[in-house]
Write an enzyme that holds these catalytic residues in place. Structure first.
Site, mmCIF file in Angstrom:
data_model
loop_
_atom_site.group_PDB
_atom_site.id
_atom_site.type_symbol
_atom_site.label_atom_id
_atom_site.label_comp_id
_atom_site.label_asym_id
_atom_site.label_seq_id
_atom_site.Cartn_x
_atom_site.Cartn_y
_atom_site.Cartn_z
ATOM 1 C CG ASP A 39 -1.760 -1.211 1.235
ATOM 2 O OD1 ASP A 39 -2.189 -1.719 0.606
ATOM 3 O OD2 ASP A 39 -1.735 -1.716 2.735
ATOM 4 C CD GLU A 81 -9.484 -2.660 -0.951
ATOM 5 O OE1 GLU A 81 -9.718 -2.740 0.199
ATOM 6 O OE2 GLU A 81 -8.639 -3.714 -1.500
HETATM 7 O O1 FUB Z 1 -3.122 -3.828 2.972
HETATM 8 C C1 FUB Z 1 -4.387 -3.988 3.535
HETATM 9 C C2 FUB Z 1 -5.507 -3.748 2.531
HETATM 10 O O2 FUB Z 1 -5.279 -4.385 1.213
HETATM 11 C C3 FUB Z 1 -5.555 -2.275 2.166
HETATM 12 O O3 FUB Z 1 -5.930 -1.506 3.267
HETATM 13 C C4 FUB Z 1 -6.210 -2.231 0.809
HETATM 14 O O4 FUB Z 1 -6.247 -1.119 0.110
HETATM 15 C C5 FUB Z 1 -5.623 -3.506 0.296
HETATM 16 O O5 FUB Z 1 -4.514 -3.214 -0.400
#
Ligand code: FUB
Length: 446
Positions: free
Chosen positions: A33, A207
């Site tokens: 991320d 997301e």
């Molecule tokens: O890294 C955990 C979660 O996985 C993140 O918050 C999302 O965006 C995905 O990458």
């Protein structure tokens, strides 16, 4: 201008540089991320930190205890500034939850504000993920966490943006994609959360919002499961709060099953870059990811050209360093393969295996500086004697060295004279002369 300054830095900084350079950007730990920001003339990347879970409950899930920050001046040498926020040291966070997912950081009035999601320890604060803030005087900390998370926000993947008029916004997801204005203190909402309008319908989860501005247009970008795994996609709007219009894909879904991707987009020294992640060091478990970066370009109408993920990544490599040919720019169609050096310790990286006449590998943007090297060094394994040709500029480029490799039964580092006169920035090409088989770890010049 950009190439020139990166070129100069590539050889000046290699002695102090502490981490890997190509894709993935960092070895020895997982880094997911990535949010890249330009602070104090450098790139700072704030990733989250996957670890193999120490607790049974999360053995098949994300397990994320803390955050590191990394910086680079030349996009090749990365410094790990260590842990900046730890689940055990944030007053409101459940210290055994391992829920420190995707973060962000912005600068305002001499302070750096680091935004991060996590589960709260006290159920009175609410269930699920909240978003907290930690503040520092420098981009690498020390960051002091606020006592409580931001009121009115429930969710993950915070992204923050300050517009030209000084108004700050926060974006996040959790039961949908949201935006709200932030007060001047950057710690409280100044408006009710609003659902983002204009997002494409269908598919699966959306997301990881990331918003940036270019030429007066606001790019709302996010990972979206269109079919099987997360593609990176974008919309454009005339206001930071939307509505936005869907424009297309920035990076395709991973074909190998890594379910997530998560990104940020930043301009540094006149070039735009996409930072994203993949499970390079953990091919069997896609919750242990590693950050990568590639160049990103725009069309004249402001739309984004699709980015093809590369192993070569970004930045110039100094010829004096160990050039990891396995992070190649091009590979022959036949006879060239990339394998782990040690399948039990994947952080050791990769090797290039060349088999048979016509097998080759090319690694672009190697800086030879202004002094021609006298010799090449190469770490190889070949059970029978073979000869390698080393060229600059591709298969038909100038021959700069022939390396005669004797047969041996272990890895060896060989010296070979450099007969050509490579200078400046070159694309390095290494191929088998005649038949044979060789494994190459790295090569360098001195
Ligand atoms: O890294 C955990 C979660 O996985 C993140 O918050 C999302 O965006 C995905 O990458």
């Amino acid at each position: 201008m950009r190439k020139k300054s990166l070129l100069l830095l590539s050889c000046l900084l290699w002695i102090v540089g502490s981490l890997h350079a190509q894709n993935p950007l960092v070895t020895g730990q997982f880094t997911a991320d990535p949010t890249a920001r330009v602070f104090e003339g450098k790139i700072y990347v704030y990733p989250s930190h996957d670890i193999p879970s120490p607790i049974e409950k999360l053995s098949e899930w994300f397990c994320m205890p803390d955050y590191h920050v990394f910086s680079s001046e030349n996009l090749t040498d990365w410094t790990d500034h260590g842990v900046i926020v730890d689940q055990a040291k944030v007053p409101w966070v459940d210290a055994s939850s391992y829920t420190m997912w995707a973060p962000d950081c912005i600068y305002k009035d001499g302070k750096y504000y680091f935004y991060f999601p996590a589960a709260a320890g006290d159920p009175a604060l609410g269930r699920g993920s909240m978003i907290g803030v930690a503040i520092a005087d420098k981009p690498y900390g020390p960051f002091i966490p606020q006592a409580e998370p931001i009121k009115g926000v429930r969710g993950i993947d915070p992204c923050t943006f300050i517009d030209k008029d000084g108004q700050a916004y926060i974006y996040w997801c959790g039961g949908g994609m949201f935006v709200a204005k932030l007060k001047d203190n950057l710690l409280e909402l100044a408006s009710e959360p609003k659902r983002i309008e204009g997002l494409p319908a269908g598919g699966g989860l959306k997301e990881g919002p990331f918003l940036f501005e270019r030429n007066g247009k606001y790019y709302y970008t996010f990972p979206w499961v269109i079919e099987n795994t997360e593609a990176l996609v974008y919309c454009i709007g005339d206001s930071p709060m939307g509505p936005f219009e869907y424009k297309g894909i920035i990076m395709d879904e991973w074909a190998d099953g890594c379910w997530t991707n998560h990104h940020s987009i930043v301009e540094f020294k006149d070039q735009w870059y996409l930072f994203y992640h993949h499970n390079d060091f953990s091919p069997e478990f896609d919750k242990n990811r590693s950050m990568r970066a590639d160049s990103l370009n725009f069309n004249a109408d402001g739309t984004i050209q699709k980015v093809t993920p590369t192993l070569r990544g970004i930045g110039v490599t100094c010829a004096k360093k160990e050039i990891q040919l396995d992070r190649y720019s091009h590979l022959s169609e036949k006879g060239a393969e990339i394998k782990y050096l040690d399948r039990f310790d994947k952080f050791k990286g990769w090797k290039t295996v060349l088999t048979g006449e016509g097998a080759w590998v090319q690694y672009n943007s190697v800086d030879f500086g202004q002094q021609t090297p006298a010799k090449a060094k190469i770490r190889v394994f070949a059970e029978r004697g073979v000869t390698l040709e080393v060229r600059t500029g591709g298969a038909n480029g100038a021959l700069i060295s022939e390396v005669n490799v004797p047969g041996h039964f272990d890895w060896i580092v060989l010296d070979a004279p450099v007969t050509g006169k490579p200078k400046g920035m070159q694309n390095l090409w290494v191929g088998l002369k005649g038949n044979g088989k060789i494994e190459i770890d790295w090569m360098s010049f001195e």
